[in-house]
Design an enzyme around this catalytic site. Structure first.
Site, PDB file in Angstrom:
ATOM      1  N   ARG A 166     -10.762 -10.071  -4.482  1.00  0.00           N
ATOM      2  CA  ARG A 166     -10.357  -9.158  -5.555  1.00  0.00           C
ATOM      3  C   ARG A 166     -10.784  -9.719  -6.913  1.00  0.00           C
ATOM      4  NH1 ARG A 166      -6.863  -8.698  -1.203  1.00  0.00           N
ATOM      5  NH2 ARG A 166      -7.068  -6.592  -0.341  1.00  0.00           N
ATOM      6  N   ASP A 195     -13.407  -9.106   1.814  1.00  0.00           N
ATOM      7  CA  ASP A 195     -12.486  -7.962   1.804  1.00  0.00           C
ATOM      8  C   ASP A 195     -13.245  -6.742   1.328  1.00  0.00           C
ATOM      9  OD1 ASP A 195      -9.965  -6.360   1.578  1.00  0.00           O
ATOM     10  OD2 ASP A 195      -9.051  -8.332   1.797  1.00  0.00           O
ATOM     11  N   HIS A 268     -10.544  -3.978   6.326  1.00  0.00           N
ATOM     12  CA  HIS A 268     -10.887  -4.662   5.076  1.00  0.00           C
ATOM     13  C   HIS A 268     -12.336  -5.123   5.096  1.00  0.00           C
ATOM     14  CE1 HIS A 268      -6.990  -4.541   3.142  1.00  0.00           C
ATOM     15  NE2 HIS A 268      -6.404  -4.924   4.264  1.00  0.00           N
ATOM     16  N   ASP A 330      -5.471  -7.275   9.890  1.00  0.00           N
ATOM     17  CA  ASP A 330      -4.401  -6.445   9.328  1.00  0.00           C
ATOM     18  C   ASP A 330      -4.956  -5.134   8.776  1.00  0.00           C
ATOM     19  OD1 ASP A 330      -5.735  -7.907   7.250  1.00  0.00           O
ATOM     20  OD2 ASP A 330      -4.146  -7.301   5.875  1.00  0.00           O
ATOM     21  N   GLU A 331      -4.069  -4.195   8.616  1.00  0.00           N
ATOM     22  CA  GLU A 331      -4.316  -2.947   7.885  1.00  0.00           C
ATOM     23  C   GLU A 331      -5.671  -2.321   8.237  1.00  0.00           C
ATOM     24  OE1 GLU A 331      -1.645  -3.632   3.891  1.00  0.00           O
ATOM     25  OE2 GLU A 331      -3.685  -4.402   3.867  1.00  0.00           O
ATOM     26  N   TYR A 422       5.056 -14.510  -0.941  1.00  0.00           N
ATOM     27  CA  TYR A 422       3.990 -13.791  -1.622  1.00  0.00           C
ATOM     28  C   TYR A 422       4.084 -14.049  -3.130  1.00  0.00           C
ATOM     29  CZ  TYR A 422       1.591 -11.268   2.058  1.00  0.00           C
ATOM     30  OH  TYR A 422       0.795 -10.948   3.130  1.00  0.00           O
ATOM     31  N   PHE A 423       3.199 -14.905  -3.606  1.00  0.00           N
ATOM     32  CA  PHE A 423       3.264 -15.318  -5.000  1.00  0.00           C
ATOM     33  C   PHE A 423       2.565 -14.339  -5.944  1.00  0.00           C
ATOM     34  CE2 PHE A 423       3.707 -20.097  -3.765  1.00  0.00           C
ATOM     35  CZ  PHE A 423       4.948 -19.814  -3.221  1.00  0.00           C
ATOM     36  N   ASP A 424       2.174 -13.168  -5.401  1.00  0.00           N
ATOM     37  CA  ASP A 424       1.703 -12.102  -6.292  1.00  0.00           C
ATOM     38  C   ASP A 424       2.850 -11.214  -6.748  1.00  0.00           C
ATOM     39  OD1 ASP A 424       2.082 -11.081  -3.737  1.00  0.00           O
ATOM     40  OD2 ASP A 424       0.369  -9.720  -3.822  1.00  0.00           O
ATOM     41  N   TRP A 472      -2.552 -13.146  -3.477  1.00  0.00           N
ATOM     42  CA  TRP A 472      -3.481 -12.016  -3.529  1.00  0.00           C
ATOM     43  C   TRP A 472      -3.741 -11.691  -4.997  1.00  0.00           C
ATOM     44  CZ3 TRP A 472      -5.501 -11.280   1.063  1.00  0.00           C
ATOM     45  CH2 TRP A 472      -4.750 -11.596   2.197  1.00  0.00           C
ATOM     46  N   THR A 473      -5.015 -11.488  -5.348  1.00  0.00           N
ATOM     47  CA  THR A 473      -5.374 -11.563  -6.765  1.00  0.00           C
ATOM     48  C   THR A 473      -5.794 -10.233  -7.398  1.00  0.00           C
ATOM     49  OG1 THR A 473      -7.665 -12.160  -6.214  1.00  0.00           O
ATOM     50  CG2 THR A 473      -6.069 -13.968  -6.474  1.00  0.00           C
ATOM     51  N   GLU A 474      -5.330  -9.107  -6.869  1.00  0.00           N
ATOM     52  CA  GLU A 474      -5.648  -7.831  -7.518  1.00  0.00           C
ATOM     53  C   GLU A 474      -5.277  -7.845  -8.994  1.00  0.00           C
ATOM     54  OE1 GLU A 474      -4.095  -8.136  -4.605  1.00  0.00           O
ATOM     55  OE2 GLU A 474      -4.475  -6.434  -3.262  1.00  0.00           O
TER      56      GLU A 474
END
Length: 756
Positions: A166, A195, A268, A330-331, A422-424, A472-474
């Protein structure tokens, strides 16, 4: 208190040097993560330019690290000798265990492996002045507190993840991130390299991955749930060359950090398909994704797809010596597979149940290939769907359920639940916090994380390898933002995965974090400091309502006002709960001496008829989103307008909720109102309607207008006398195809229920 360090005495001594008199103060140990056993003793050992060092080849990484650390941070030169000694101790059974002994006569590090010795050095490092970190130490000697430490980790897997798809970060920062992992005795760096939004690893056989898949045309501005969505119009991207990756892997190895690469499949994968459309089911050209989310274009299980992935993994395996390779899993929406003739024929040919079985087939085939190369796969917990690949390790992120299921099946698991790792997610309720994906994960909740689910037996618990923090860096466009989101929560996680439960004490921990701030300052780490923020809650005692406040750090005064003015040192000092009987706005701040610490706290309480009364729920909120408990629905405080995970929102996952409010006596009411979060990007959906029932058995259906915004409100104007009010809220069911989280149950998030 569970903190068991035996403090015999800590004395400050005057040390005479040849040219001057100087007071040397040995540092009281504040080690993070806290060791298994730690005994502080009288006296200190002095490191000077005359101090010597010796180590055998087996301990060369640890010995040279210590030598370079001291020499680069001082003017000293550690010559060969017996003042600081590394020795092998075969009685230490844990490969990461160590003993550290500091006495008047010197420092002895005992370990059975080089890794154990290196971890001992990380503890010794925290006994040395922080000025060594930024090479600003100017003294003639360093006093090291006499201490005996015996230590070993609780879990064998202690990891941190970083998404570079991201947003991408320089090699220098990746090394700095690895340095921090090593300093805190973690041992794994999970590097998320591919991704939908970008392919970040050079694969020489497929140059279009570098030319096309590594770049997107633009990037979303603001939050995914903001309508209408806006984009910056700027091309973004890049990738790490194989030489850069080799350099990073070697750098990590020199710190006993294993780097696990992640190559996402079958979902992804839109970036890869943008470069090679034949890898998808339609063969149509797609673009590298410009925003976060879940996309329908996933790898098609064709022979050419498997050939492509095997070629990719051949190059990946050459770069990464790790036993584990992460394959995502995932997903992965099944829309394309459902409409693909090849996929449906393959389901029939392989006698698979459905598309979930096809995903299991896909992952099992990849696993067999990676196993044939002497490696193992890790996948997110969706790889359980349709049947788990035979030798797979499961990384459980959607809560603890995936870990429980996999462990009961005899598979190794690593815990990474969004609720604790989750550190986001936001780490403070301060309105000035930088934009994040959502949720609320404060420091204390990370510290409370126990990676072993209570549902497992002691035998099943052996399959829990450890835990990992995910980044996760969005919403993290640069390295400083990554640091802000990671620190100090990584400190709490390090103790959750290293230290034994009976050694942990949050009050002691935050004091050590406060001390650790100086080390992070010296290391130029952009950490978040929320230690001086005020936490408040409404409590009921004998039919009286009070507002209580407190802070994580003891020994500071809270000053507050009730008239809307800013608190000062002359404002009233908080001692006990503040009586509440009407709407109030409380403002407060923490002071030390005359100095304000942290931000001003502000809380508005809107008084209504349900406050202080009894409320019951037919189901409990999900453990990840308990908010302030059921009473939080009638405490006069509303949740954030844009964050669903704060302490005022209650979250329920796939459950119908019935709420009963008991007003104690028959009461005349005129209105009932509440609101729901509607962040579809986070799988959260407002209900379509709710039922409200009164004492007279009258049931009213109240429909909730459709909205594209984050909030959906509902209000009923009703003049009625009643003691009981029952609200029935139906969950929205399974998220449909084409939406984020498709195939999963929708979440329901409920805010304050206001009774007038």
């Amino acid at each position: 208190m569970q903190f068991k360090t035996s403090l015999i005495s800590v004395v400050f001594m005057t040390v005479f040097f040849s040219c001057s008199k100087k007071l040397v103060e040995p540092i009281t140990p504040h080690i993070i993560p806290i060791p298994l056993s730690q005994t502080i003793q009288n006296g200190y050992f002095q490191i000077t330019n005359e101090t010597t060092l010796s180590f055998e080849d087996e301990f060369s990484i640890a010995g040279n690290f210590l030598k370079n650390y001291v020499e680069s941070g001082t003017s000293f030169e550690l010559k060969s000798g017996e003042d600081i000694v590394f020795r092998k101790d075969e009685t230490i059974s844990n490969k990461e265990g160590y003993k550290l002994q500091v006495s008047d006569n010197g420092i002895i590090i005992l370990a059975n492996t080089g890794q154990g010795a290196f971890l001992a050095v990380q503890s010794l490092r925290q006994l040395l002045p922080v000025e060594l970190e930024n090479k600003s130490f100017s003294g003639q000697g360093i006093a090291v507190q006499n201490v005996k430490i015996e230590d070993e980790p609780k879990f064998e897997y202690r990891g941190m993840h970083l998404d570079v798809s991201r947003h991408m970060f320089p090699v220098e920062f990746i090394k700095k991130y690895i340095d921090a992992i090593a300093m805190l005795k973690m041992n794994t760096f999970h590097w998320h390299l591919t991704d939908d939004q970008g392919w970040r690893i050079e694969i020489k056989k497929y140059p279009k991955l570098q030319e096309i898949a590594a770049y997107r045309n633009e990037t979303l501005i603001g939050h995914y749930n903001t309508q209408p969505q806006e984009f910056d119009g700027k091309r973004y991207g890049g990738y790490y060359t194989q030489e850069e990756i080799k350099d990073i892997v070697a750098y990590a190895g020199a710190r006993y950090i294993t780097v696990i690469p992640e190559i996402e499949l079958p979902g992804h994968s839109q970036a890869a398909i943008s470069a090679y459309p034949e890898l998808g089911c339609t063969g149509n050209q797609v673009e590298v994704a410009t925003k976060g989310g879940v996309f329908e274009d996933i790898y098609c299980p064709k022979e050419e797809t498997f050939a492509f992935l095997e070629d990719v993994f051949d190059e990946v395996l050459e770069l990464f010596p790790s036993t584990y390779i992460h394959i995502g899993g995932d997903e992965a929406p099944k829309t394309r597979w459902k409409n693909c003739e090849h996929c449906q024929a393959l389901i029939d040919k392989e006698d698979l149940i459905d598309e979930n079985g096809l995903q299991s087939y896909f992952i099992t085939r990849i696993e067999k290939y990676i196993n044939s190369k002497g490696r193992q796969i890790i996948g997110w917990d969706e790889i359980l769907e349709g049947g788990l690949a035979p030798n797979a390790t499961v990384m459980s992120w959607r809560g603890f359920e995936g870990a429980i299921e996999a462990a009961k099946l005899g598979h190794n698991v690593i815990l990474t639940p969004g609720s604790h790792a989750y550190f986001d997610h936001y780490q403070s309720e301060n309105k000035d916090e930088p934009l994040a994906i959502g949720g609320f994960l404060p420091l204390e909740k990370v510290y409370s994380f126990n990676p072993i689910p209570k549902e497992l037996t002691s035998e099943q618990s052996k399959y829990v390898l450890g835990a990992q923090g995910n980044v996760w860096t969005e919403y993290m466009p640069n390295s400083k933002q990554v640091e802000y989101m990671v620190f100090p929560r990584i400190l709490a996680l390090s103790e959750a995965v290293w230290s034994m439960s009976d050694r942990k004490d949050y009050k002691d921990f935050v004091l050590r974090v406060e001390n650790f701030h100086k080390r992070m300052d010296a290391l130029d780490i952009n950490y978040a400091n929320h230690l001086y923020e005020i936490e408040g809650k409404l409590v009921t005692n004998r039919d009286q309502v009070f507002y209580e406040m407190g802070t994580a750090i003891a020994g500071k005064n809270i000053h507050y006002t009730l008239d809307g003015s800013e608190p000062t040192i002359t404002s009233k000092i908080y001692k006990t709960g503040i009586p509440i009987s009407k709407s109030e706005t409380i403002k407060a701040a923490v002071f030390k001496d005359d100095k304000i610490l942290g931000e001003t706290f502000s809380q508005t309480i809107n008084w209504h008829k349900a406050i202080g009364h009894k409320i019951t729920l037919n189901v409990q909120p999900h453990h990840a989103y308990m908010g302030s408990g059921s009473n939080g629905l009638i405490n006069g405080m509303s949740g954030s307008d844009y964050r669903y995970g704060d302490k005022e929102w209650l979250g329920f996952w796939g459950e119908d909720v019935e709420i009963t409010i008991d007003l104690g006596v028959e009461t005349e009411i005129t209105s009932i109102s509440t609101r729901f979060h509607n962040g579809n990007g986070q799988w959260i959906y407002a209900p379509k309607m709710i039922e409200i029932e009164f004492d007279n058995d009258e049931i009213i259906e109240v429909f909730i207008p459709e909205t594209e915004g984050l909030l959906a409100s509902v209000a009923l104007e009703k003049n009625v006398k009643t003691r009981f009010i029952i609200l029935r809220i139906s969950e929205r069911g399974i998220i449909p195809d084409g939406k984020q989280g498709a195939g999963n149950a929708a979440w329901t998030f409920i805010d304050e229920i206001v009774i007038q």
